[in-house]
Design a protein around this motif. Sequence first.
Motif, short mmCIF file in Angstrom:
data_model
loop_
_atom_site.label_atom_id
_atom_site.label_comp_id
_atom_site.label_asym_id
_atom_site.label_seq_id
_atom_site.Cartn_x
_atom_site.Cartn_y
_atom_site.Cartn_z
N LYS A 55 0.83 -1.21 0.00
CA LYS A 55 0.00 0.00 0.00
C LYS A 55 0.86 1.26 0.00
O LYS A 55 0.53 2.27 -0.62
N ILE A 125 -4.38 -5.40 -5.02
CA ILE A 125 -3.87 -4.04 -4.83
C ILE A 125 -4.30 -3.06 -5.92
O ILE A 125 -4.53 -1.88 -5.64
N PRO A 154 -15.50 -9.11 -2.42
CA PRO A 154 -16.16 -8.02 -3.16
C PRO A 154 -15.42 -6.68 -2.97
O PRO A 154 -14.55 -6.55 -2.09
N PHE A 157 -17.59 -1.79 -1.10
CA PHE A 157 -17.28 -0.68 -0.16
C PHE A 157 -16.33 0.31 -0.86
O PHE A 157 -16.44 1.52 -0.68
N TYR A 193 -18.60 -2.44 7.33
CA TYR A 193 -17.75 -3.35 8.10
C TYR A 193 -16.35 -2.73 8.10
O TYR A 193 -15.96 -2.11 7.11
N SER A 195 -13.50 -2.63 6.97
CA SER A 195 -12.70 -3.25 5.92
C SER A 195 -11.33 -2.59 5.81
O SER A 195 -11.24 -1.36 5.66
N VAL A 196 -10.28 -3.39 5.83
CA VAL A 196 -8.91 -2.86 5.70
C VAL A 196 -8.75 -2.18 4.35
O VAL A 196 -8.36 -1.01 4.26
N GLY A 197 -9.10 -2.88 3.29
CA GLY A 197 -8.91 -2.32 1.94
C GLY A 197 -9.72 -1.08 1.71
O GLY A 197 -9.23 -0.09 1.16
N GLU A 221 -6.09 -1.52 11.89
CA GLU A 221 -4.98 -2.48 12.00
C GLU A 221 -3.65 -1.73 12.05
O GLU A 221 -3.54 -0.61 11.54
N MET A 336 -6.36 -11.87 14.54
CA MET A 336 -6.35 -11.70 13.07
C MET A 336 -6.79 -12.97 12.35
O MET A 336 -6.34 -14.06 12.67
N GLU A 362 -15.78 -15.72 4.53
CA GLU A 362 -16.82 -16.77 4.49
C GLU A 362 -16.30 -18.11 3.99
O GLU A 362 -17.02 -19.08 3.93
N ARG A 364 -12.66 -19.71 4.53
CA ARG A 364 -11.23 -19.67 4.82
C ARG A 364 -10.75 -20.96 5.51
O ARG A 364 -9.71 -20.96 6.14
C1 EPZ Z 1 -6.73 -7.32 3.91
O1 EPZ Z 1 -7.61 -7.84 2.92
C2 EPZ Z 1 -5.51 -8.22 3.89
N1 EPZ Z 1 -4.92 -8.20 2.55
C3 EPZ Z 1 -5.92 -9.65 4.25
O2 EPZ Z 1 -4.73 -10.43 4.31
C4 EPZ Z 1 -6.56 -9.65 5.64
O3 EPZ Z 1 -6.98 -10.96 5.94
C5 EPZ Z 1 -7.75 -8.69 5.63
O4 EPZ Z 1 -7.32 -7.37 5.22
C6 EPZ Z 1 -8.41 -8.58 6.99
O5 EPZ Z 1 -7.46 -8.13 7.93
C7 EPZ Z 1 -4.18 -7.13 2.19
O6 EPZ Z 1 -4.01 -6.18 2.92
C8 EPZ Z 1 -3.58 -7.19 0.81
P1 EPZ Z 1 -11.16 -6.54 4.13
P2 EPZ Z 1 -8.89 -6.98 2.45
O7 EPZ Z 1 -11.56 -5.54 3.11
O8 EPZ Z 1 -8.57 -5.53 2.54
C9 EPZ Z 1 -15.62 -7.80 3.17
C10 EPZ Z 1 -3.27 -12.12 3.71
O9 EPZ Z 1 -3.28 -13.32 3.93
N2 EPZ Z 1 -15.62 -6.72 2.16
O10 EPZ Z 1 -10.84 -6.08 5.53
O11 EPZ Z 1 -9.36 -7.51 1.16
C11 EPZ Z 1 -14.71 -8.96 2.75
O12 EPZ Z 1 -15.37 -9.83 1.88
C12 EPZ Z 1 -4.55 -11.43 3.30
O13 EPZ Z 1 -2.26 -11.35 3.82
C13 EPZ Z 1 -16.80 -6.42 1.49
O14 EPZ Z 1 -17.84 -7.06 1.72
O15 EPZ Z 1 -9.92 -7.38 3.60
C14 EPZ Z 1 -14.39 -9.62 4.07
O16 EPZ Z 1 -15.46 -10.46 4.45
C15 EPZ Z 1 -5.71 -12.38 3.16
N3 EPZ Z 1 -16.79 -5.44 0.55
C16 EPZ Z 1 -14.35 -8.44 5.04
O17 EPZ Z 1 -15.03 -7.35 4.39
C17 EPZ Z 1 -15.66 -4.72 0.28
O18 EPZ Z 1 -15.73 -3.80 -0.57
C18 EPZ Z 1 -12.93 -7.99 5.38
O19 EPZ Z 1 -12.28 -7.68 4.18
C19 EPZ Z 1 -14.48 -5.02 0.98
C20 EPZ Z 1 -14.47 -6.03 1.91
#
Ligand code: EPZ
Length: 466
Positions: A55, A125, A154, A157, A193, A195-197, A221, A336, A362, A364
């Motif tokens: 990032k 990314i 997805p 968000f 939620y 969400s990290v991303g 995080e 985590m 959902e 893993r």
């Molecule tokens: C980041 O993924 C990490 N990846 C993941 O690590 C990590 O498990 C995850 O955060 C949770 O900590 C990177 O940083 C590259 P989220 P990310 O958005 O950002 C839902 C590893 O092994 N969601 O926090 O994709 C999603 O489906 C990886 O290093 C939506 O519904 O995770 C999930 O159920 C695996 N809509 C939940 O939120 C969205 O637009 C958490 O996802 C975005 C997410």
Amino acid sequence: MNTILQDTQKHEAQKLDAQKAAAHVGLLSDTIIVNGGRPLRGRIDVRGAKNLVTKAMVASLLGDTKSVLRDVPDISDVHVVSRLLEIHGVEITGSPESGILVFDPANVAIAQSAEIDALSGSSRIPILFCGPLLHRLGHAFIPDLGGCRIGDRPIDFHLDALRAFGAVVDKLPSGINITAPNGLTGANIELPYPSVGATEQVLLTGVRAKGITELKNAAIEPEIMDLIAVLQKMGAIISIEPNRVILIEGVDSLKGYDHRALFDRNEAASWASAALATKGDIFCVGAKQQEMMTFLNVFRKIGGAFDIEEDGIRFYHPGGDLKPVVIETDVHPGFMTDWQQPLIVALTQAVGTSIVHETVYEDRFGFTEALVEMGADIEVHKNGLEGGYRRVPRRALEQAAVITGPTKLHGADIEVPDLRGGFSHLIAALTAQGQSRVSNVGLISRGYGDFAGKLQKLGADFSFAA
Ligand code: EPZ
């Protein structure tokens, strides 16, 4: 027939991902032969966190001057993001081998679609390029995403946040075309939620938007905090308020940063789990207690021991039986979701029944099938488990795994499904009596720098298959 076809396509796609990733880091082959049953003992370096470094690399697009990133791990995700930046005109010097990358964003331009298509499916990314490219060029095209197949993954968000800033999002068959005809303006956004991303999406877009952005229900995080530190060095004004609220005051310009990435707590937790499962003793240079507190509590409850030193953390099996635990994965500062796969291998050796409630993703627990083939007793409950004392609110999508031990693991032919599940397969092969053939190990090099060299240092008995 449809399911079989889908499974075959998923299997083929995983194999292709693994081969591409293996090539990025120069692995001798995509399959290793492991002779298990020996404790892992020794000292290994844990470098910068994959989930920050990739990032921070994208953040360099926002600067008007060069950026320097230190402690960069030599992992294939870094190679993929480097290539993505280069096809957008960023000049990169330095090398993951040296641990230092320098980014010069002076000539950022729209990528040729053929080049960007070639990278589609390699990582998640690219979706984070939207904000920076919209600020610099007023336009971005994002190919279909990749990343670990651990659920639907997805990006709703992300797209809702970009629209809140004033972006126009067109979904095309090959990807997403995004423009910002009136520029980007600060917005009030609340994530469904943490969400990290999506939090990173808002940070990378809000820092240069006109006006103030208030983000509610943000992820907090350590990797997010380190990305905020990077952006603050660039000139951004970001406040972290109580109750997961982040306030961003947009500025007109940002300069490059010089930043040493925080260590990879997911890698440290993975090697700690390997020490427990193989009755070993591993010192992770660079690991720090603050970011691992929740993991350390669970590690101790299972019967692991750790010593916090100035330059890292020693994780070891002190003897005696391992004890079962109940784990609920959660957003930070909870346990985590990335830590549960490697730790489950150690739980197969605990005396009694453990439960892991996976509340973030959902799907893993796919990796547990290979562990069962090796002799583990693991039941996956696709709709989660009701009842019992819970701290984390139950989510509709959550699943649960029930692990009963101790079970003797025997060698098997196993195929790595994803990054963290793959590392669990490696630990299982190292724990099992006998020989295992682990294929698709390129997926492990997506997030674990020089894992083969580290295994050698730790005394593992393995070789690359011809
Ligand atoms: C980041 O993924 C990490 N990846 C993941 O690590 C990590 O498990 C995850 O955060 C949770 O900590 C990177 O940083 C590259 P989220 P990310 O958005 O950002 C839902 C590893 O092994 N969601 O926090 O994709 C999603 O489906 C990886 O290093 C939506 O519904 O995770 C999930 O159920 C695996 N809509 C939940 O939120 C969205 O637009 C958490 O996802 C975005 C997410």
